[in-house]
Design a protein around this motif. Structure first.
Motif, PDB file in Angstrom:
ATOM      1  N   LEU A 122      -0.976  89.690 -52.875  1.00 27.55           N
ATOM      2  CA  LEU A 122      -1.716  88.589 -52.260  1.00 27.55           C
ATOM      3  C   LEU A 122      -1.011  87.256 -52.469  1.00 27.55           C
ATOM      4  CD1 LEU A 122      -5.348  89.583 -53.394  1.00 27.55           C
ATOM      5  CD2 LEU A 122      -4.343  89.902 -51.114  1.00 27.55           C
ATOM      6  N   GLY A 123       0.128  87.283 -53.164  1.00 28.72           N
ATOM      7  CA  GLY A 123       0.851  86.051 -53.452  1.00 28.72           C
ATOM      8  C   GLY A 123       0.236  85.244 -54.571  1.00 28.72           C
ATOM      9  N   VAL A 124      -0.454  85.937 -55.487  1.00 24.02           N
ATOM     10  CA  VAL A 124      -1.162  85.270 -56.599  1.00 24.02           C
ATOM     11  C   VAL A 124      -0.552  85.725 -57.913  1.00 24.02           C
ATOM     12  CG1 VAL A 124      -3.382  84.945 -57.747  1.00 24.02           C
ATOM     13  CG2 VAL A 124      -3.291  85.163 -55.241  1.00 24.02           C
ATOM     14  N   SER A 125      -0.305  84.780 -58.812  1.00 25.74           N
ATOM     15  CA  SER A 125       0.213  85.125 -60.139  1.00 25.74           C
ATOM     16  C   SER A 125      -0.927  85.218 -61.147  1.00 25.74           C
ATOM     17  CB  SER A 125       1.230  84.085 -60.603  1.00 25.74           C
ATOM     18  OG  SER A 125       0.623  82.805 -60.689  1.00 25.74           O
ATOM     19  N   LEU A 126      -0.763  86.063 -62.156  1.00 30.25           N
ATOM     20  CA  LEU A 126      -1.762  86.269 -63.202  1.00 30.25           C
ATOM     21  C   LEU A 126      -1.196  85.761 -64.527  1.00 30.25           C
ATOM     22  CD1 LEU A 126      -4.502  87.569 -64.060  1.00 30.25           C
ATOM     23  CD2 LEU A 126      -3.236  89.695 -64.476  1.00 30.25           C
ATOM     24  N   VAL A 127      -1.887  84.788 -65.160  1.00 30.67           N
ATOM     25  CA  VAL A 127      -1.418  84.236 -66.428  1.00 30.67           C
ATOM     26  C   VAL A 127      -2.578  84.233 -67.423  1.00 30.67           C
ATOM     27  CG1 VAL A 127       0.348  82.814 -65.325  1.00 30.67           C
ATOM     28  CG2 VAL A 127      -1.935  81.859 -65.749  1.00 30.67           C
ATOM     29  N   PHE A 128      -2.219  84.050 -68.699  1.00 33.67           N
ATOM     30  CA  PHE A 128      -3.205  84.113 -69.774  1.00 33.67           C
ATOM     31  C   PHE A 128      -3.099  82.869 -70.655  1.00 33.67           C
ATOM     32  CE2 PHE A 128      -2.115  88.361 -68.506  1.00 33.67           C
ATOM     33  CZ  PHE A 128      -3.313  89.052 -68.479  1.00 33.67           C
ATOM     34  N   ALA A 129      -4.248  82.467 -71.208  1.00 39.10           N
ATOM     35  CA  ALA A 129      -4.275  81.358 -72.164  1.00 39.10           C
ATOM     36  C   ALA A 129      -5.146  81.735 -73.350  1.00 39.10           C
ATOM     37  CB  ALA A 129      -4.815  80.091 -71.517  1.00 39.10           C
ATOM     38  N   GLU A 130      -4.722  81.298 -74.535  1.00 39.24           N
ATOM     39  CA  GLU A 130      -5.490  81.484 -75.779  1.00 39.24           C
ATOM     40  C   GLU A 130      -5.688  82.954 -76.138  1.00 39.24           C
ATOM     41  OE1 GLU A 130      -9.074  79.191 -75.525  1.00 39.24           O
ATOM     42  OE2 GLU A 130      -8.015  77.312 -75.152  1.00 39.24           O
ATOM     43  N   LEU A 131      -4.748  83.803 -75.756  1.00 42.24           N
ATOM     44  CA  LEU A 131      -4.821  85.216 -76.121  1.00 42.24           C
ATOM     45  C   LEU A 131      -4.471  85.356 -77.601  1.00 42.24           C
ATOM     46  CD1 LEU A 131      -5.323  87.985 -74.710  1.00 42.24           C
ATOM     47  CD2 LEU A 131      -2.835  88.224 -74.592  1.00 42.24           C
ATOM     48  N   LYS A 132      -5.332  86.035 -78.352  1.00 45.07           N
ATOM     49  CA  LYS A 132      -5.131  86.180 -79.795  1.00 45.07           C
ATOM     50  C   LYS A 132      -3.860  86.981 -80.076  1.00 45.07           C
ATOM     51  CE  LYS A 132      -9.984  85.852 -81.139  1.00 45.07           C
ATOM     52  NZ  LYS A 132     -10.443  85.224 -79.894  1.00 45.07           N
ATOM     53  N   ASP A 133      -3.187  86.626 -81.182  1.00 40.94           N
ATOM     54  CA  ASP A 133      -1.932  87.294 -81.528  1.00 40.94           C
ATOM     55  C   ASP A 133      -2.065  88.812 -81.653  1.00 40.94           C
ATOM     56  OD1 ASP A 133      -0.492  84.983 -81.422  1.00 40.94           O
ATOM     57  OD2 ASP A 133      -0.592  84.571 -83.574  1.00 40.94           O
ATOM     58  N   PRO A 134      -3.115  89.327 -82.355  1.00 44.10           N
ATOM     59  CA  PRO A 134      -3.220  90.790 -82.446  1.00 44.10           C
ATOM     60  C   PRO A 134      -3.342  91.461 -81.082  1.00 44.10           C
ATOM     61  CG  PRO A 134      -4.657  89.738 -84.058  1.00 44.10           C
ATOM     62  CD  PRO A 134      -4.161  88.656 -83.152  1.00 44.10           C
ATOM     63  N   VAL A 135      -4.056  90.817 -80.136  1.00 47.52           N
ATOM     64  CA  VAL A 135      -4.215  91.391 -78.803  1.00 47.52           C
ATOM     65  C   VAL A 135      -2.891  91.332 -78.055  1.00 47.52           C
ATOM     66  CG1 VAL A 135      -5.492  91.260 -76.636  1.00 47.52           C
ATOM     67  CG2 VAL A 135      -6.634  90.679 -78.784  1.00 47.52           C
ATOM     68  N   ARG A 136      -2.159  90.225 -78.192  1.00 48.78           N
ATOM     69  CA  ARG A 136      -0.857  90.106 -77.518  1.00 48.78           C
ATOM     70  C   ARG A 136       0.130  91.134 -78.061  1.00 48.78           C
ATOM     71  NH1 ARG A 136       2.587  84.536 -76.404  1.00 48.78           N
ATOM     72  NH2 ARG A 136       4.398  85.563 -75.456  1.00 48.78           N
ATOM     73  N   HIS A 137       0.065  91.386 -79.358  1.00 41.61           N
ATOM     74  CA  HIS A 137       0.944  92.390 -79.947  1.00 41.61           C
ATOM     75  C   HIS A 137       0.650  93.777 -79.371  1.00 41.61           C
ATOM     76  CE1 HIS A 137       1.463  89.612 -83.674  1.00 41.61           C
ATOM     77  NE2 HIS A 137       2.270  89.273 -82.675  1.00 41.61           N
ATOM     78  N   LYS A 138      -0.635  94.046 -79.123  1.00 42.20           N
ATOM     79  CA  LYS A 138      -0.988  95.334 -78.510  1.00 42.20           C
ATOM     80  C   LYS A 138      -0.415  95.428 -77.097  1.00 42.20           C
ATOM     81  CE  LYS A 138      -5.219  96.250 -81.122  1.00 42.20           C
ATOM     82  NZ  LYS A 138      -6.679  96.422 -81.072  1.00 42.20           N
ATOM     83  N   ILE A 139      -0.528  94.343 -76.341  1.00 42.50           N
ATOM     84  CA  ILE A 139       0.028  94.324 -74.983  1.00 42.50           C
ATOM     85  C   ILE A 139       1.532  94.585 -75.017  1.00 42.50           C
ATOM     86  CG2 ILE A 139       0.554  92.756 -73.062  1.00 42.50           C
ATOM     87  CD1 ILE A 139      -2.226  91.612 -73.351  1.00 42.50           C
ATOM     88  N   GLU A 140       2.206  93.994 -75.996  1.00 40.25           N
ATOM     89  CA  GLU A 140       3.643  94.239 -76.137  1.00 40.25           C
ATOM     90  C   GLU A 140       3.909  95.698 -76.477  1.00 40.25           C
ATOM     91  OE1 GLU A 140       4.747  91.456 -79.111  1.00 40.25           O
ATOM     92  OE2 GLU A 140       4.698  89.717 -77.771  1.00 40.25           O
ATOM     93  N   ARG A 141       3.064  96.263 -77.352  1.00 33.95           N
ATOM     94  CA  ARG A 141       3.261  97.656 -77.750  1.00 33.95           C
ATOM     95  C   ARG A 141       3.008  98.616 -76.597  1.00 33.95           C
ATOM     96  NH1 ARG A 141       0.354  97.319 -81.965  1.00 33.95           N
ATOM     97  NH2 ARG A 141      -1.505  98.476 -81.388  1.00 33.95           N
TER      98      ARG A 141
END
Length: 566
Positions: free
Chosen positions: A512-531
């Motif tokens: 759709l030509g739309v980008s998805l971004v995140f703000a204030e994501l907790k470090d433990p949750v971001r680490h899971k996303i990386e994993r």
């Protein structure tokens, strides 16, 4: 020092000035323990004497193992129907009292073992499995069940009915058949009225004791036994021997199921009472230590022909008002019961049975929380209906299935909130810092081309698809959308299912030509996303430390300014 029993630590630090107050409080407490112990034993379908045995053993055990200095344990009106519902179906048609005692004693041992193990394993949180609304509904249902179950005794006859509807039918049929004993109704009704009036008008006077003395006096003077009013009769003399209950292997399964429910209600009751009285006395609640103490008390009762016990708010309040300082109050109360059993076993022989029914009925009225039910209706309709469902579970299915319904509803309510959490779009409110819910602030402004979306729950398998559909709905509602910013501070977790759906959502938005971004994501949750490997497509530029930083980045990249809410 840490392994020293709490009672021993209290004894080491005992002050001489406490002694008189503890002894007086123990004397006052004993006047309540005896009639309530006998009444709640009969409520559980057991001989009255077992209520006194139970009271003595659990008081002594808690005095040694209990961390609270003021809590009073004993037979409880909320556990009586659960004990009866567990034990009575296992009895033969003749209702042998010896077998009933053995079953109830084994039930106490099982409850004790469950709570002891839970306390050692530090599982005090299990008491939180029942939410306040469902507990209110459960207790309301229990109060009605107890009240209906005691009406035949109050009217001078007995029934063999089971279940609330069956008991109502049997009671009505008994009255219609002319089985009512007028003298029993007069005595029972008078006892109920006297207790309620004294509790309201003179709360410092032991209402139950006054009622018992007057009931015995009336019974002797008017010779109520000759008028068809049943009395307690002479209690067995002395104390029970140490007894390991003998039951059949086939009884263990039903007893264990009942023990789980009783343990849960007992722990919830104990933790709530401990918290309430600790707040007033400046003590600290130690939930796991309380579980160990309750387990010890139940084990002690079970080995001396007793049945499961819990704390009592009413008896604890009586002891506190009488000046109790330590668990010596309970020891004095237990000692006086022992003296009565040894020296004066016939003291309560002329006590009318309708008077015991009056004790139980007035206790059941205190279990009901109609004010709390009305408050739920005013404050949160969903929790009111949860309370009603728990009430109907007890009233229609029975006491033990009712506790299962209450626990199930509490867990489902938690799951429902996580499954369908609140979500909204955020905007900027003039004169107020930060970004706020556009539903609550009609003046909130939106940045053209940007959707700031907040989802108030962890992302997991049950709600991830709802999250995706909400994001796409908001995106399609505004065709000019170029970016969806997830205000991710409330998102405390992302499981593997949700990670896959995030990847699908990102692909759908890119089409759709739309980008998805995140703000204030907790470090433990971001680490899971990386994993999970999502960083293949979600690079570092997709993550911003604050919503403000993400908004400024969008403004800088797209050269836009704030507009008004559509």
């Amino acid at each position: 020092m840490h392994g020293t029993p709490p009672g021993v630590r209290t004894l080491r630090n005992y002050r001489r000035e406490w002694l008189f107050k503890d002894v007086v409080a123990g004397v006052v407490l004993s006047t309540l323990l005896v009639p309530q112990g006998m009444a709640y034993a009969e409520l559980a379908g057991l001989p009255p004497i077992t209520g006194l045995y139970t009271s003595v053993l659990c008081l002594l055990a808690y005095a040694v193992a209990g961390p609270s200095r003021v809590l009073v344990l004993g037979p409880d009106s909320s556990l009586g129907p659960m004990i009866a519902a567990t034990v009575l179906p296992l009895l033969a048609a003749d209702g042998d009292s010896g077998r009933a005692i053995a079953l109830a004693s084994m039930l106490a041992l099982m409850v004790g073992a469950i709570t002891l193990l839970a306390g050692v394993a530090r599982l005090g949180f299990v008491a939180d499995l029942i939410s306040k609304p469902t507990m209110i509904g459960y207790m309301n249902g229990l109060a009605l069940t107890i009240l209906i179950g005691q009406l035949p005794k109050l009217f001078g006859f007995s029934t063999d009915a089971d279940g609330l509807i069956g008991e109502v039918d049997a009671f009505v049929q008994g009255v219609a058949d002319g089985r009512t004993v007028a003298a029993a109704v007069a005595v029972g009704g008078g006892c109920i009225l006297l207790i309620l009036l004294l509790q309201r008008l003179m709360p410092k006077i032991p209402a139950v004791l006054v009622m018992v003395v007057l009931a015995i006096t009336v019974s002797v003077v008017l010779d109520l036994d000759e008028h068809g009013v049943k009395t307690v009769g002479r209690l067995p003399e002395g104390l029970p021997p140490f007894t390991v209950p003998h039951i059949g292997w086939g009884d263990l399964g039903p007893l264990f199921v009942g023990a789980l429910g009783i343990a849960l209600v007992s722990l919830a009751d104990t933790i709530s009472n401990a918290s309430a009285f600790a707040a007033r006395t400046g003590q600290q609640v130690r939930g796991n230590d309380e579980m160990i103490a309750i387990g010890t008390a139940n084990m002690a009762a079970g080995l001396f022909q007793g049945f499961p016990v819990s704390t009592s708010g009413s008896r604890t309040a009586v002891a506190e008002r009488a000046g109790a300082k330590t668990q010596l109050t309970g020891v004095v109360g237990a000692a006086l019961i022992v003296l009565m059993l040894v020296l004066l076993p016939g003291l309560f022989s002329d006590l009318p049975q309708p008077a015991l029914a009056a004790v139980v009925i007035t206790a059941s009225l205190s279990l009901a929380d109609l004010a709390g039910t009305r408050r739920l209706w005013r404050q949160r309709k969903a929790e009111f209906w949860l309370s009603v469902a728990a009430f109907l579970g007890v009233a229609l299915l029975g006491v033990l299935p009712g506790i299962a319904v209450a626990v199930g509803l509490s867990i489902l309510n938690v799951f429902r909130r996580a499954w369908w959490p609140y979500s909204t779009v955020l905007g900027r409110v003039p004169g107020v810092e930060g970004y706020h819910d556009v539903r609550s602030h009609e003046s909130a402004g939106l940045l053209p081309g940007l959707v700031i979306f907040r989802f108030d729950a962890p992302l997991f398998f049950a709600n991830a698809k709802a999250f995706r559909e909400e994001v796409l709905r908001y995106t399609r509602a505004e065709p000019a959308t170029r970016c969806v910013l997830i205000a991710a501070e409330p998102v405390t977790d992302v499981d593997t299912t949700a990670a896959d759906i995030l990847e699908e959502l990102d692909a759908a938005l890119l089409e759709l030509g739309v980008s998805l971004v995140f703000a204030e994501l907790k470090d433990p949750v971001r680490h899971k996303i990386e994993r999970y490997g999502l960083t293949r497509t979600f690079d570092a530029r997709r993550f911003h430390p604050t919503v403000e930083a993400a908004v400024e980045a969008f403004r800088s990249d797209n050269g836009v300014d704030w507009g008004e809410t559509p």
